[in-house]
Design a protein around this motif. Structure first.
Motif, mmCIF file in Angstrom:
data_model
loop_
_atom_site.group_PDB
_atom_site.id
_atom_site.type_symbol
_atom_site.label_atom_id
_atom_site.label_comp_id
_atom_site.label_asym_id
_atom_site.label_seq_id
_atom_site.Cartn_x
_atom_site.Cartn_y
_atom_site.Cartn_z
ATOM 1 N N VAL A 36 0.855 -1.105 0.015
ATOM 2 C CA VAL A 36 -0.021 0.089 0.054
ATOM 3 C C VAL A 36 0.809 1.175 -0.116
ATOM 4 O O VAL A 36 1.609 1.469 0.910
ATOM 5 C CB VAL A 36 -0.889 0.131 1.105
ATOM 6 C CG1 VAL A 36 -1.955 1.311 1.090
ATOM 7 C CG2 VAL A 36 -1.768 -1.255 1.240
ATOM 8 N N TYR A 84 3.577 -0.806 4.054
ATOM 9 C CA TYR A 84 3.040 0.569 3.702
ATOM 10 C C TYR A 84 4.296 1.192 3.541
ATOM 11 O O TYR A 84 5.321 1.511 4.362
ATOM 12 C CB TYR A 84 2.206 0.926 4.743
ATOM 13 C CG TYR A 84 1.885 2.745 4.656
ATOM 14 C CD1 TYR A 84 1.224 3.406 3.767
ATOM 15 C CD2 TYR A 84 2.578 3.593 5.908
ATOM 16 C CE1 TYR A 84 1.311 4.781 3.625
ATOM 17 C CE2 TYR A 84 2.358 4.723 5.401
ATOM 18 C CZ TYR A 84 1.846 5.320 4.585
ATOM 19 O OH TYR A 84 1.665 6.550 4.448
ATOM 20 N N ALA A 139 -2.558 7.277 1.249
ATOM 21 C CA ALA A 139 -2.944 6.145 1.541
ATOM 22 C C ALA A 139 -3.041 6.083 3.040
ATOM 23 O O ALA A 139 -4.161 5.186 3.573
ATOM 24 C CB ALA A 139 -2.170 4.875 1.410
ATOM 25 N N ASP A 140 -2.624 6.821 3.863
ATOM 26 C CA ASP A 140 -2.892 6.679 5.241
ATOM 27 C C ASP A 140 -2.922 8.358 5.661
ATOM 28 O O ASP A 140 -2.490 8.608 6.835
ATOM 29 C CB ASP A 140 -1.749 6.242 5.962
ATOM 30 C CG ASP A 140 -2.178 5.740 7.387
ATOM 31 O OD1 ASP A 140 -3.350 5.671 7.804
ATOM 32 O OD2 ASP A 140 -1.165 5.773 8.289
ATOM 33 N N THR A 197 -8.747 5.256 7.174
ATOM 34 C CA THR A 197 -7.875 5.587 5.957
ATOM 35 C C THR A 197 -8.106 4.280 5.257
ATOM 36 O O THR A 197 -8.412 3.244 5.503
ATOM 37 C CB THR A 197 -6.662 5.623 6.375
ATOM 38 O OG1 THR A 197 -5.825 4.866 6.873
ATOM 39 C CG2 THR A 197 -6.434 7.109 7.057
ATOM 40 N N VAL A 198 -7.553 4.659 3.701
ATOM 41 C CA VAL A 198 -7.432 3.282 2.977
ATOM 42 C C VAL A 198 -6.633 2.340 3.636
ATOM 43 O O VAL A 198 -6.870 0.919 3.190
ATOM 44 C CB VAL A 198 -7.137 3.912 1.584
ATOM 45 C CG1 VAL A 198 -6.908 2.580 0.459
ATOM 46 C CG2 VAL A 198 -7.861 4.902 0.856
ATOM 47 N N LEU A 199 -5.428 2.883 4.038
ATOM 48 C CA LEU A 199 -4.572 1.658 4.791
ATOM 49 C C LEU A 199 -5.281 0.767 5.758
ATOM 50 O O LEU A 199 -5.106 -0.378 5.767
ATOM 51 C CB LEU A 199 -3.302 2.076 5.296
ATOM 52 C CG LEU A 199 -2.308 1.474 5.938
ATOM 53 C CD1 LEU A 199 -1.656 0.498 5.003
ATOM 54 C CD2 LEU A 199 -0.935 2.318 6.572
ATOM 55 N N VAL A 233 -2.299 5.008 -3.678
ATOM 56 C CA VAL A 233 -3.291 6.218 -3.411
ATOM 57 C C VAL A 233 -2.766 7.505 -3.722
ATOM 58 O O VAL A 233 -1.806 8.220 -2.818
ATOM 59 C CB VAL A 233 -4.064 5.934 -1.768
ATOM 60 C CG1 VAL A 233 -5.067 6.740 -1.901
ATOM 61 C CG2 VAL A 233 -4.206 4.297 -1.772
#
Length: 783
Positions: free
Chosen positions: A446, A489, A451-452, A472-474, A519
């Motif tokens: 990720v 990540y 992403a976060d 978040t996406v993460l 992301v």
């Protein structure tokens, strides 16, 4: 700020709450304005007759609490609000009419603190001022109540991409419920104007480029926010923005003039306002910054009175924009604040929301000098008091603190935030069916600056403090995958700038993974660094990814690891390389507090994406304007140019209006148009069968477009005139029905009159503005 410290600050203001004795003593009858059995107009006449000039000027001022004149920090602003409520802040300005964005600015502990302080201020207004006029509190509600702990829904184009008016109603009803629970009476910045130039940062607050679609959103929002009873604890006034538009400014810049014709004003920009005001009864608008036809809106009687009140029948409040009165000075229509105030009041601005002298001391001077009659001030004050009476504030100004705690950010509202995030996501690309991913995949990388990053996925008009957890996406991916899946990540880079360069680490993580999710997109404004790429005041000259983001995506793709790109952004982005080289692209927009969970559900197939674009995505900023409902001359040149329409670029959009993929497929058939011939006042019924021919349940957004083939004026190549979001099981077929009325068929003729002209109308039903599956015609005759 604790309750005790709040009490001390109230005491510091020199105000001791005492028993209410009103304006009468002993057995005297209360004044008419306090008699709830009297008609509102009678109460208004009585109260207005009692007001001094200073008290009238106080009522037309409801300043934003972030204004420095109210204090420089939370403690000073708290005290400043008390003093302004009592009419002790400015010489010649009586007790204030209310406040704008008070809770977001100084009340950061949540709904209990907000409700208590609003109650305290109302008590001051009722018990410690001569006439005891309650305050009118206004807060932003663009995509949820903008207060600490207010539920944060997706913003702007994301909400539009749902194409789900029922869900729109539910979430705006939730925002209104939260607002009224803490003591707020108006939700503002409900941006119903169409997105016509995505370079403007504020366009992240709006829903679509299409006027008809924006009109449907306006009707849904007003009905949800205002309801049928403004005295209900569930509803508030809907303040639609920014009247009559600002989304096609010169050079795409904030406050840029709207150099448009009256035809464009009426056929494009006024359409949502007609829907929200004339058809749904919105009781609030905010005047826009730009000059239109050479006159700043804050000084245009034509726009604020003749069109708004006389043509549309508007019966509510016109609020100024923040600092909006100042447009009359920098645009060169006024030499001083007396002239500014006179022009704005005459035009029809009822409420000043900034600390601007034009509506304070200089308003008194303008009246004394005869620049504007006091009767126009009375007109504005009457409208303000009428709103307060309509809301029942003279009878029920206080709120229940315990109820506020139960209502704000309750579990049902959080579920709405998640469902809205799911439905807002648009699957742009899915080559070779890379998505959905398997949850038991061995490893995932990720990557990316969004992403976060919780704040970046919330958008603008969000509370200064966000105490709730933001997924978040993460976070979403980690929660979705199986226990054996390794998740690595790497941020990779920032959204802007080049100081952070972890592209090498990102490449290594991608090489070790079975799939990479990158992301990227845009970021929120950061006051300390003075950076930002989207939102109010953050316009752009290009629509490309900023910083090292494209380099990051290219580096990850070069590893050969299957790559998914997720976009977190508030405007359409020109991502040509990504569209051509990345197999799966997910447009998540600004998905709100539950956005990461929703993105993960789409990535792993727990939710079949249903979002469809309500804005056109260009290949390059040089194509602008790129909206789908353009005039025939553009199509003619694109299709018949003797050379190339653009010598250096594919002229067609990257993704068309209405586009969006699914994990299943839909078939269209059996178009029926009845009757085939109608008169100018007739209606037509359109039917079509939609079948889910794929392996998964899914929802299709069936779109109906119309084109008047021959008219007395040029009309767009197609215009959206209906849509239906329908859910289908595998193999299931449903019939979708649309009804076209004269309103759908009318054009603005050479005399700027809405008429239905005789002739042939082409009906187009399909998956998007480009992907038309069914076509037919009907005739309109002269009789």
């Amino acid at each position: 700020m604790s309750t005790m410290s709040l009490a001390r600050r109230l005491l510091w203001c020199g105000t001791m709450l005492s028993l209410w004795v009103g304006t009468s003593t002993g057995a005297e009858k209360p004044p008419l304005y306090r008699d709830a059995s009297q008609p509102i107009e009678v109460r208004l006449d009585d109260l207005l007759s009692r007001l001094t000039l200073a008290e009238k000027i106080g009522q037309i001022n409801m300043p934003c609490v972030y204004e420095g004149r109210l204090g420089r920090d939370v403690q000073a602003k708290t005290q400043g609000c008390c003093q302004f409520t009592l009419g002790r802040s400015e010489p010649g300005v009586g007790p204030g009419g209310g406040f704008f964005t008070l809770a977001n600015t100084i009340l950061h502990e949540g709904p209990a603190q907000q409700a208590r302080f609003f109650n305290e201020l109302q008590q001051l207004a009722l018990k410690e001022t001569r006439l005891g006029i309650p305050l009118l509190q206004t807060e932003e509600g663009t995509h949820g109540l903008m207060c600490s702990l207010g539920t944060i829904f997706p913003e702007g184009p994301g909400l539009g991409s749902m194409w789900n008016l029922d869900l729109v109603r539910e979430l705006y009803a939730a925002a209104a419920r939260e607002a009224r629970a803490v003591g707020i009476h108006q939700l503002c910045t409900l941006v119903v104007e169409p997105i016509r130039d995505p370079r403007l940062g504020r366009n992240q607050e709006a829903y679509s480029e299409d006027p008809f679609f924006c009109g449907r959103m306006a009707r849904a929002i007003v009905g949800a926010v205002q309801g049928h009873d403004l005295q209900s604890p569930e509803h508030v006034v809907a303040v639609l923005c920014h009247y009559p538009g600002q989304s096609q400014p010169v050079s795409g810049l904030e406050r840029g003039a709207m150099e448009i014709s009256e035809r464009t004003l009426r056929s494009v920009f006024l359409v949502p306002w007609m829907a929200g005001i004339k058809h749904s009864g919105a009781l609030g608008v905010m005047a826009t910054y730009p000059a239109i036809d050479g006159v700043p809106t804050h000084g245009s009687e034509w726009i604020l009175t003749q069109i708004l009140r006389e043509e549309m029948g508007f019966d509510g409040l016109v609020l100024s924009e923040g600092g909006g009165l100042g447009t009359l000075r920098y645009e060169g229509l006024a030499r001083n604040d007396q002239e500014v105030g006179a022009l704005a009041l005459r035009a029809g601005v009822d409420v000043g929301i900034s600390y601007e002298s034009a509506y304070m001391q200089d308003m008194a001077k303008a009246i004394e000098q005869g620049l504007v009659p006091e009767a126009l001030l009375d007109r504005a004050v009457r409208r303000i008091l009428k709103t307060k009476f309509r809301l029942g504030l003279f009878e029920n100004p206080l709120v229940d603190v315990a109820r506020a705690e139960k209502v704000v950010h309750n579990p049902e509202h959080q579920k709405l935030a998640l469902q809205a995030a799911r439905e807002s996501i648009v699957l742009l690309e899915n080559k070779d069916n890379l998505l959905p991913l398997k949850k038991n995949v061995e490893s995932i990388a990720v990557i990316g600056p969004n992403a976060d990053h919780a704040k970046n996925q919330l958008g603008d008009y969000v509370s200064l403090t966000v105490p709730q957890d933001v997924v978040t996406v993460l976070d979403g991916i980690k929660a979705a995958v199986g226990p054996q899946t390794k998740v690595a990540y790497v941020k990779g880079c920032d959204v802007v700038g080049t100081s952070l360069n972890e592209i090498g680490q990102a490449q290594e993580a991608a090489k070790r993974a079975k799939v990479a999710v990158v992301v990227v997109g845009e970021n929120e404004w950061r006051s300390a660094q003075k950076t930002g790429t989207d939102g109010e005041g953050y316009d752009v000259a290009t629509l490309e990814l900023t910083g090292l983001q494209l380099d990051l995506v290219q580096a990850v793709q070069a590893t050969g690891t299957p790559t998914v790109v997720v976009l977190i952004n508030g405007r359409p982005l020109a991502v040509r390389w990504i569209a051509e080289n990345i197999p799966a692209v997910v447009e998540a927009w600004l998905p709100g507090e539950k956005g990461g969970q929703a993105v993960a559900e789409v990535l792993f197939g727990d939710y079949n994406p249903t979002g469809r674009l309500t804005v056109t995505v260009p290949r390059h900023v040089g194509q602008l304007p790129v909206y789908y409902n353009h005039k025939p001359s553009k199509t003619y040149w694109l299709e018949h140019a003797w050379g190339k329409p653009y010598a250096d670029l594919d002229p067609w959009p990257l993704y068309e209006f209405g586009h969006g993929l699914s994990y299943t497929d839909f078939a269209y058939s059996n178009l029926q148009i009845e009757p085939a011939t109608i008169g100018p006042g007739g209606t037509v019924r359109i039917r079509a069968d939609i079948k889910n021919k794929g392996p998964r349940p899914g929802a299709e957004v069936v779109q109906l477009y119309l084109h008047d083939l021959i008219g007395t004026v040029v009309t767009p190549v197609k215009e959206l005139r209906g849509f239906e979001r329908t859910h289908l099981q595998p193999g299931e077929t449903k019939t979708v029905t649309f009804t076209l009325t004269p309103e759908h068929m009318a054009l603005l003729n050479r005399h700027l009159e809405w008429v239905v002209e005789p002739g042939t109308f082409e009906v187009m039903v399909g998956h998007s503005s480009k992907d038309i599956r069914l076509r037919g015609t009907f005739e309109v005759t002269t009789q």
